[in-house]
Design a protein around this motif. Structure first.
Motif, PDB file in Angstrom:
ATOM      1  N   THR A 367      56.067 114.704 145.517  1.00  0.00           N
ATOM      2  CA  THR A 367      55.137 113.978 144.506  1.00  0.00           C
ATOM      3  C   THR A 367      55.451 112.405 144.591  1.00  0.00           C
ATOM      4  OG1 THR A 367      56.588 114.337 142.877  1.00  0.00           O
ATOM      5  CG2 THR A 367      54.887 115.978 143.162  1.00  0.00           C
ATOM      6  N   ASN A 368      56.439 112.145 145.397  1.00  0.00           N
ATOM      7  CA  ASN A 368      56.944 110.655 145.302  1.00  0.00           C
ATOM      8  C   ASN A 368      57.079 110.136 144.084  1.00  0.00           C
ATOM      9  OD1 ASN A 368      57.730 108.552 147.019  1.00  0.00           O
ATOM     10  ND2 ASN A 368      55.838 107.482 146.951  1.00  0.00           N
ATOM     11  N   SER A 369      57.617 110.988 143.299  1.00  0.00           N
ATOM     12  CA  SER A 369      57.995 110.447 141.942  1.00  0.00           C
ATOM     13  C   SER A 369      59.000 111.575 141.368  1.00  0.00           C
ATOM     14  CB  SER A 369      56.660 110.782 141.026  1.00  0.00           C
ATOM     15  OG  SER A 369      56.886 110.574 139.516  1.00  0.00           O
ATOM     16  N   PHE A 370      59.832 111.205 140.240  1.00  0.00           N
ATOM     17  CA  PHE A 370      60.767 111.931 139.699  1.00  0.00           C
ATOM     18  C   PHE A 370      60.026 112.514 138.155  1.00  0.00           C
ATOM     19  CE2 PHE A 370      63.165 108.803 141.954  1.00  0.00           C
ATOM     20  CZ  PHE A 370      64.155 109.504 142.471  1.00  0.00           C
ATOM     21  N   ALA A 371      59.119 111.980 137.878  1.00  0.00           N
ATOM     22  CA  ALA A 371      58.510 112.709 136.523  1.00  0.00           C
ATOM     23  C   ALA A 371      58.275 114.119 136.573  1.00  0.00           C
ATOM     24  CB  ALA A 371      57.257 111.817 136.214  1.00  0.00           C
ATOM     25  N   PRO A 372      57.792 114.540 137.713  1.00  0.00           N
ATOM     26  CA  PRO A 372      57.511 116.237 137.743  1.00  0.00           C
ATOM     27  C   PRO A 372      58.698 116.970 137.567  1.00  0.00           C
ATOM     28  CG  PRO A 372      56.139 115.127 139.381  1.00  0.00           C
ATOM     29  CD  PRO A 372      57.063 114.215 138.770  1.00  0.00           C
ATOM     30  N   ALA A 373      59.885 116.359 138.073  1.00  0.00           N
ATOM     31  CA  ALA A 373      60.842 117.149 137.951  1.00  0.00           C
ATOM     32  C   ALA A 373      61.456 117.090 136.571  1.00  0.00           C
ATOM     33  CB  ALA A 373      62.260 116.555 139.087  1.00  0.00           C
ATOM     34  N   TRP A 374      61.496 116.084 135.911  1.00  0.00           N
ATOM     35  CA  TRP A 374      62.082 115.972 134.674  1.00  0.00           C
ATOM     36  C   TRP A 374      61.028 116.602 133.603  1.00  0.00           C
ATOM     37  CZ3 TRP A 374      66.097 114.338 136.140  1.00  0.00           C
ATOM     38  CH2 TRP A 374      66.595 113.066 136.852  1.00  0.00           C
ATOM     39  N   ALA A 375      59.822 116.734 133.896  1.00  0.00           N
ATOM     40  CA  ALA A 375      58.755 117.525 133.226  1.00  0.00           C
ATOM     41  C   ALA A 375      58.982 119.015 133.403  1.00  0.00           C
ATOM     42  CB  ALA A 375      57.288 117.253 133.597  1.00  0.00           C
ATOM     43  N   LEU A 376      59.187 119.599 134.508  1.00  0.00           N
ATOM     44  CA  LEU A 376      59.671 120.874 134.658  1.00  0.00           C
ATOM     45  C   LEU A 376      60.954 121.036 134.018  1.00  0.00           C
ATOM     46  CD1 LEU A 376      59.074 123.397 136.143  1.00  0.00           C
ATOM     47  CD2 LEU A 376      60.394 122.696 138.106  1.00  0.00           C
ATOM     48  N   LEU A 377      61.786 120.644 134.023  1.00  0.00           N
ATOM     49  CA  LEU A 377      63.221 120.773 133.311  1.00  0.00           C
ATOM     50  C   LEU A 377      62.937 120.821 131.864  1.00  0.00           C
ATOM     51  CD1 LEU A 377      65.753 118.852 135.496  1.00  0.00           C
ATOM     52  CD2 LEU A 377      65.640 121.256 135.363  1.00  0.00           C
ATOM     53  N   ALA A 378      62.186 119.943 131.226  1.00  0.00           N
ATOM     54  CA  ALA A 378      61.979 119.854 129.763  1.00  0.00           C
ATOM     55  C   ALA A 378      61.296 121.195 129.456  1.00  0.00           C
ATOM     56  CB  ALA A 378      60.940 118.630 129.274  1.00  0.00           C
ATOM     57  N   ALA A 379      60.094 121.514 130.378  1.00  0.00           N
ATOM     58  CA  ALA A 379      59.330 122.642 129.994  1.00  0.00           C
ATOM     59  C   ALA A 379      60.273 123.930 129.861  1.00  0.00           C
ATOM     60  CB  ALA A 379      58.348 122.815 131.161  1.00  0.00           C
ATOM     61  N   LEU A 380      60.987 124.164 131.079  1.00  0.00           N
ATOM     62  CA  LEU A 380      61.835 125.428 131.251  1.00  0.00           C
ATOM     63  C   LEU A 380      62.827 125.530 129.871  1.00  0.00           C
ATOM     64  CD1 LEU A 380      62.720 125.430 135.028  1.00  0.00           C
ATOM     65  CD2 LEU A 380      61.096 126.980 133.683  1.00  0.00           C
ATOM     66  N   THR A 381      63.791 124.305 129.433  1.00  0.00           N
ATOM     67  CA  THR A 381      64.359 124.248 128.418  1.00  0.00           C
ATOM     68  C   THR A 381      63.473 124.551 127.197  1.00  0.00           C
ATOM     69  OG1 THR A 381      65.771 122.384 129.731  1.00  0.00           O
ATOM     70  CG2 THR A 381      66.236 122.815 127.363  1.00  0.00           C
ATOM     71  N   ALA A 382      62.612 124.026 127.060  1.00  0.00           N
ATOM     72  CA  ALA A 382      61.764 124.397 125.784  1.00  0.00           C
ATOM     73  C   ALA A 382      61.335 125.803 125.624  1.00  0.00           C
ATOM     74  CB  ALA A 382      60.672 123.544 125.592  1.00  0.00           C
ATOM     75  N   ALA A 383      61.050 126.314 126.856  1.00  0.00           N
ATOM     76  CA  ALA A 383      60.852 127.944 126.681  1.00  0.00           C
ATOM     77  C   ALA A 383      61.965 128.715 126.409  1.00  0.00           C
ATOM     78  CB  ALA A 383      60.377 128.361 128.193  1.00  0.00           C
ATOM     79  N   THR A 384      63.081 128.465 126.813  1.00  0.00           N
ATOM     80  CA  THR A 384      64.298 128.858 126.720  1.00  0.00           C
ATOM     81  C   THR A 384      64.969 128.801 125.403  1.00  0.00           C
ATOM     82  OG1 THR A 384      65.241 128.609 129.004  1.00  0.00           O
ATOM     83  CG2 THR A 384      67.024 129.071 127.209  1.00  0.00           C
ATOM     84  N   LEU A 385      64.578 127.712 124.726  1.00  0.00           N
ATOM     85  CA  LEU A 385      64.992 127.283 123.209  1.00  0.00           C
ATOM     86  C   LEU A 385      64.185 128.264 122.195  1.00  0.00           C
ATOM     87  CD1 LEU A 385      65.989 125.844 120.915  1.00  0.00           C
ATOM     88  CD2 LEU A 385      64.137 123.966 121.259  1.00  0.00           C
ATOM     89  N   THR A 386      62.840 128.412 122.519  1.00  0.00           N
ATOM     90  CA  THR A 386      61.993 129.270 121.777  1.00  0.00           C
ATOM     91  C   THR A 386      62.426 130.855 121.832  1.00  0.00           C
ATOM     92  OG1 THR A 386      60.374 127.586 122.221  1.00  0.00           O
ATOM     93  CG2 THR A 386      59.468 130.043 121.359  1.00  0.00           C
ATOM     94  N   THR A 387      62.675 131.190 123.145  1.00  0.00           N
ATOM     95  CA  THR A 387      62.914 132.508 123.355  1.00  0.00           C
ATOM     96  C   THR A 387      64.361 133.121 122.772  1.00  0.00           C
ATOM     97  OG1 THR A 387      61.575 132.698 125.443  1.00  0.00           O
ATOM     98  CG2 THR A 387      63.230 134.347 125.104  1.00  0.00           C
ATOM     99  N   THR A 388      65.166 132.328 122.937  1.00  0.00           N
ATOM    100  CA  THR A 388      66.516 132.834 122.694  1.00  0.00           C
ATOM    101  C   THR A 388      66.930 132.626 121.167  1.00  0.00           C
ATOM    102  OG1 THR A 388      67.668 130.831 123.173  1.00  0.00           O
ATOM    103  CG2 THR A 388      67.820 132.358 124.972  1.00  0.00           C
ATOM    104  N   ALA A 389      66.057 131.813 120.476  1.00  0.00           N
ATOM    105  CA  ALA A 389      66.407 131.365 119.007  1.00  0.00           C
ATOM    106  C   ALA A 389      65.868 132.656 118.481  1.00  0.00           C
ATOM    107  CB  ALA A 389      65.203 130.179 118.648  1.00  0.00           C
ATOM    108  N   ARG A 390      65.049 133.677 119.023  1.00  0.00           N
ATOM    109  CA  ARG A 390      64.361 134.907 118.250  1.00  0.00           C
ATOM    110  C   ARG A 390      65.187 135.984 118.710  1.00  0.00           C
ATOM    111  NH1 ARG A 390      58.250 133.539 120.142  1.00  0.00           N
ATOM    112  NH2 ARG A 390      57.712 131.902 118.977  1.00  0.00           N
ATOM    113  N   LEU A 391      66.102 135.996 119.542  1.00  0.00           N
ATOM    114  CA  LEU A 391      66.828 137.083 120.030  1.00  0.00           C
ATOM    115  C   LEU A 391      67.977 137.370 118.848  1.00  0.00           C
ATOM    116  CD1 LEU A 391      67.434 136.646 123.797  1.00  0.00           C
ATOM    117  CD2 LEU A 391      65.867 138.431 122.529  1.00  0.00           C
TER     118      LEU A 391
END
Length: 391
Positions: A367-391
Motif C-alpha cells: 500500500t506504500n503506507s503505514f496506515a493500513p497496518a495500524w488500522a488492522l492492528l486497531a481492528a484486531l485489538t478491538a475485536a479481542t477486547l469485545t470478545t474476551t470481556a464477555r468470557l
C-alpha cells in the motif's frame, strides 16, 4: 526462622537472575528493529524481508514452547532455562560468519529454539518463589527484562553496526546471552518446599477448553501482534513519515522500550491490587492500544511530536500488557501444570508472533503506507477486547 528469612531474601536473587537472563537472551533479537535502517541498507531488504527476520526467531518456539513447558514441569527450571540461553549464545556466535540474509535467517531459527525455554521457564521460576500478594510485581519486573534488553540493544547495536558492521552485533549478542546462561545455572535454586514432579495429568492441549485459557490466548495473540508491529515499523515510520534522522529515531525507540519496561512493572503491580482481578488490567491495555493505533491513522500521527508520544503510549500499554497477562496465566493454571499452561499459551501465541511482522511489512510495502497496518492492528485489538470481556 532463619531459614524462612533467608528464603524470603533469596527470592529477590531469583527474580534478579530471571530478569537478567530474559534481557540477555532477548538482547540481539530485540535489537533488530533498532538496526532496521542498517539492515535494509547493508542487506538490501524491503520491509517484508525485514519482518521475516523478526519472525525467524519465533518459528521454532511454535513447537519448542510446548516441549519446554513439559520439561519444566518434569525437571525444573535451572538446567532447562540455562541450556536454552546457552543455545542462543552458541547460535549467535556461529552466526558471526553468516555471509548474508539467508544465513542470518537460519541463525535466528536456532536462536528461537534456544529461547523457547526462557519465557515459560523464567515465568515459572518467579511464580514458584512469590505468593499471590507480590506475584504481579515480581512477574512485572521479570517480564521487564524483554524491553530492557531492547533498550540496551537499541543503544548499543546500531552504533556497533555503524562502527564495525552488522556481523559484529551477533558476537555482542552471543556474549550477552552467554552471561545470562551462566548466571541462571550458577544461582538458580528451587524453592525449599518444592521439587519438580512427574506430570501425569491430562494432555496439555485439553487446557484449550478452559475459559481462562481462551482469554489468555486471544488477548495474547492480539497484543503480541501489536508488539511485533511496534517493533518492526516504529523506526521506519518515524524515519519516513515524520522525516526524523536516524539518531533521533533511535532515541525514540529507546524511549518506547523504556516505556514498555516501566509498563510491565507498574501494570503488573496494579494487578496485585485491582478489585476486578488481573485480567481487568489486560482489558485496560487492549483499550489503550485501540486508541493509540487509531490515532496513528489520522493526520495527528504525522506530527513528529504527536507520533513520538503515541509510540511511547503504545510502548507502555502495547508492551507493558505482558506483566499482568503472564501473572494471570500463571495463577489460572493448576499448580502442577503451570509450566505446561504457560508453554501452551505462549506456543499458540507464536502463530501471531511469526505472522505479524512479515504480514504488516507486506501490507506496508503493497500500500506504500503505514496506515493500513495500524488500522488492522486497531481492528484486531478491538475485536479481542469485545470478545474476551464477555468470557
Amino acid at each position: 526462622m532463619l531459614e524462612a528469612v533467608t528464603t524470603s531474601r533469596y527470592r529477590w536473587v531469583i527474580l534478579g537472575i530471571a530478569t537478567f537472563t530474559q534481557a540477555a537472551a532477548a538482547f540481539f533479537v530485540q535489537g533488530i528493529g533498532a538496526m532496521s535502517v542498517h539492515l535494509q541498507r547493508d542487506l538490501e531488504l524491503n520491509t517484508t524481508r525485514l519482518g521475516l527476520l523478526l519472525s525467524a526467531a519465533q518459528l521454532l518456539p511454535l513447537a519448542g514452547l510446548l516441549v519446554a513447558g513439559r520439561l519444566l514441569d518434569r525437571y525444573g527450571e535451572r538446567w532447562i532455562v540455562g541450556t536454552g540461553a546457552l543455545v542462543v549464545a552458541l547460535a549467535l556466535a556461529a552466526g558471526r560468519a553468516a555471509p548474508g540474509y539467508v544465513s542470518l535467517l537460519v541463525v535466528l531459527l536456532i536462536v528461537g529454539a534456544g529461547y523457547s525455554t526462557i519465557q515459560p521457564g523464567g515465568s515459572k521460576s518467579v511464580a514458584s518463589w512469590f505468593d499471590a500478594s507480590q506475584r504481579g510485581l515480581a512477574m512485572g519486573i521479570r517480564q521487564a527484562g524483554l524491553p530492557l534488553g531492547g533498550v540496551l540493544a537499541a543503544v548499543a547495536l546500531p552504533a556497533l553496526a555503524t562502527a564495525c558492521g552488522w556481523r559484529s552485533t551477533l558476537m555482542a549478542g552471543a556474549l550477552v546471552a552467554l552471561s545470562g546462561a551462566v548466571a541462571f545455572m550458577a544461582f538458580y535454586r528451587h524453592p525449599p518446599d518444592q521439587r519438580p514432579v512427574p506430570t501425569t495429568s491430562r494432555v496439555s492441549l485439553e487446557l484449550l477448553r478452559e475459559s481462562y485459557m481462551k482469554k489468555i490466548i486471544l488477548s495474547g495473540a492480539s497484543m503480541v501482534s501489536v508488539h511485533g508491529g511496534v517493533g518492526v515499523l516504529t523506526v521506519l515510520y518515524l524515519h519516513e513519515v515524520t522525516s526524523m534522522d536516524s539518531a533521533s529515531v533511535a532515541l525514540v525507540y529507546v524511549a518506547v522500550q523504556c516505556a514498555g519496561a516501566l509498563g510491565r512493572i507498574l501494570l503488573a503491580t496494579w494487578s496485585d491490587h485491582h478489585r476486578s482481578g488481573r485480567y481487568a488490567c489486560v482489558l485496560t491495555c487492549l483499550t489503550a492500544v485501540v486508541v493509540g493505533m487509531t490515532m496513528l491513522t489520522t493526520p495527528i500521527g504525522r506530527s513528529t511530536i504527536a507520533a513520538c508520544l503515541l509510540f511511547i503510549w503504545l510502548g507502555f500499554f502495547g508492551i507493558g500488557w505482558y506483566g499482568p497477562w503472564v501473572a494471570y496465566a500463571a495463577e489460572s493454571a493448576p499448580p502442577d501444570r503451570t509450566g505446561s499452561a504457560l508453554g501452551l499459551a505462549m506456543a499458540v501465541n507464536q502463530v501471531a508472533v511469526i505472522l505479524a511482522p512479515p504480514m504488516l511489512g507486506l501490507l506496508t510495502d503493497m500500500t506504500n503506507s503505514f496506515a493500513p497496518a495500524w488500522a488492522l492492528l486497531a481492528a484486531l485489538t478491538a475485536a479481542t477486547l469485545t470478545t474476551t470481556a464477555r468470557l
